[in-house]
Scaffold this motif. Sequence first.
Motif, mmCIF file in Angstrom:
data_model
loop_
_atom_site.group_PDB
_atom_site.id
_atom_site.type_symbol
_atom_site.label_atom_id
_atom_site.label_comp_id
_atom_site.label_asym_id
_atom_site.label_seq_id
_atom_site.Cartn_x
_atom_site.Cartn_y
_atom_site.Cartn_z
ATOM 1 N N LEU A 135 0.963 -1.329 0.055
ATOM 2 C CA LEU A 135 0.262 0.529 -0.100
ATOM 3 C C LEU A 135 0.710 1.137 0.098
ATOM 4 O O LEU A 135 0.578 1.958 -0.600
ATOM 5 C CB LEU A 135 -0.897 -0.102 0.999
ATOM 6 N N HIS A 136 1.808 1.450 0.611
ATOM 7 C CA HIS A 136 2.691 2.618 0.923
ATOM 8 C C HIS A 136 3.432 2.882 -0.387
ATOM 9 O O HIS A 136 3.551 4.021 -0.756
ATOM 10 C CB HIS A 136 3.446 2.237 2.001
ATOM 11 N N TYR A 137 3.845 1.311 -0.735
ATOM 12 C CA TYR A 137 4.848 1.619 -1.937
ATOM 13 C C TYR A 137 3.832 1.983 -3.042
ATOM 14 O O TYR A 137 4.699 3.262 -3.761
ATOM 15 C CB TYR A 137 5.050 -0.234 -2.338
ATOM 16 N N ALA A 138 2.961 1.868 -2.715
ATOM 17 C CA ALA A 138 2.030 2.248 -3.956
ATOM 18 C C ALA A 138 1.552 3.614 -4.009
ATOM 19 O O ALA A 138 1.550 4.507 -4.717
ATOM 20 C CB ALA A 138 0.341 1.928 -4.080
ATOM 21 N N VAL A 139 2.014 4.337 -2.387
ATOM 22 C CA VAL A 139 1.302 5.561 -2.613
ATOM 23 C C VAL A 139 2.759 6.567 -2.669
ATOM 24 O O VAL A 139 2.581 7.293 -3.411
ATOM 25 C CB VAL A 139 0.884 6.154 -1.124
ATOM 26 N N SER A 144 7.820 12.151 -6.803
ATOM 27 C CA SER A 144 9.586 12.220 -6.923
ATOM 28 C C SER A 144 10.277 12.158 -5.625
ATOM 29 O O SER A 144 11.469 12.084 -5.882
ATOM 30 C CB SER A 144 9.869 13.431 -7.865
ATOM 31 N N THR A 145 9.226 12.620 -4.922
ATOM 32 C CA THR A 145 10.027 12.552 -2.873
ATOM 33 C C THR A 145 10.202 11.674 -2.093
ATOM 34 O O THR A 145 9.246 11.984 -1.312
ATOM 35 C CB THR A 145 10.217 13.738 -2.692
ATOM 36 N N PRO A 146 9.731 10.598 -2.337
ATOM 37 C CA PRO A 146 9.166 9.120 -1.819
ATOM 38 C C PRO A 146 9.871 9.454 -0.018
ATOM 39 O O PRO A 146 9.184 9.093 0.667
ATOM 40 C CB PRO A 146 8.722 8.068 -2.011
ATOM 41 N N ILE A 147 10.658 9.356 0.669
ATOM 42 C CA ILE A 147 11.820 9.736 1.077
ATOM 43 C C ILE A 147 11.199 11.574 2.266
ATOM 44 O O ILE A 147 10.411 10.918 3.291
ATOM 45 C CB ILE A 147 13.640 9.379 1.435
ATOM 46 N N ARG A 148 10.746 12.289 1.610
ATOM 47 C CA ARG A 148 10.599 13.406 2.018
ATOM 48 C C ARG A 148 9.436 13.074 2.529
ATOM 49 O O ARG A 148 9.283 13.358 3.750
ATOM 50 C CB ARG A 148 10.748 14.727 1.354
ATOM 51 N N VAL A 149 8.398 12.731 1.906
ATOM 52 C CA VAL A 149 6.899 12.221 2.317
ATOM 53 C C VAL A 149 6.406 11.634 3.564
ATOM 54 O O VAL A 149 6.030 11.679 4.623
ATOM 55 C CB VAL A 149 6.135 12.265 0.912
#
Length: 279
Positions: A135-139, A144-149
């Motif tokens: 789920l969290h991979y999909a979101v 473009s900034t998954p770590i920041r999110v």
Amino acid sequence: FWHQSGFLMHDAEHHNLIGNELVNDILGWLYGTVFLGVNGAWWREEHREHHAFLNAFDEAGFKDPQMKEDIWIQNANLIPFYGQELIHFLANFQHILFIPIIFFAGRIGIVVDSTLTERKFRPWTILGNVFHVLLHYAVLSQTSTPIRVYMAGACQFAVLSLQLLGNHHIKPWNNIHSASEGNFSVWQILCTQDFDTPIWFRWFYGGLNFHYSHHLFPTISREYFPITTPRIRSLCEKHGLPFIEVGFVECVTGMVTNMNEVKKEFAKHGAGTLSLVYG
């Protein structure tokens, strides 16, 4: 999302989200394991002990697993249970490290803890963990900034942690025998405090701003807390018991101040006591 999922897991694992026990367990798994990333069944087992043995310990150690922390000491009565040299070092700075640890490591810590300290194997927990990751991979893959999110979400999760800790953190701890010999309800009151928050902002606390009501009546739904709380306050006033309501900032400030006071106590007595007990 994590914030409100945590509160819904809490309601479901108390079996007061819906009238069916099995459905509550399934919802606890969904909101906890899948959405929040915290093992719902693990949390339910520890939370029941938290209600039964609030802020209590015995000769062997902590009886309240959810108020036990491995990396700081929140009460002087708990000093003898910390024998690790790392804790000896961290205790000198715990009032400084408390907030940064919660914000930058709190979410990761509870997610890992709920997985590694599971008391028995449950295949649906593994399935829930897989769903959580997918789920969290999909979101996160949509940005473009998954770590920041993710870290922004983790900081929001830290607010939830401070809310839950704040209800009991600076309250007294006692030996389980002394705590249980008296009136159970009185001990719950002495070890609890409410959050003072506007009506329009109560949703942000998931009803747990009314924490006296929750601990005295753990099986009733949160919508009844505004009814029970004034009655509890009246009884406390009648019998000379404290009924404390604090704002969020005041609560966090109080926790940091308490950490500093315990640090001073540890500096005076802790190291000697610990070297005697564990040395």
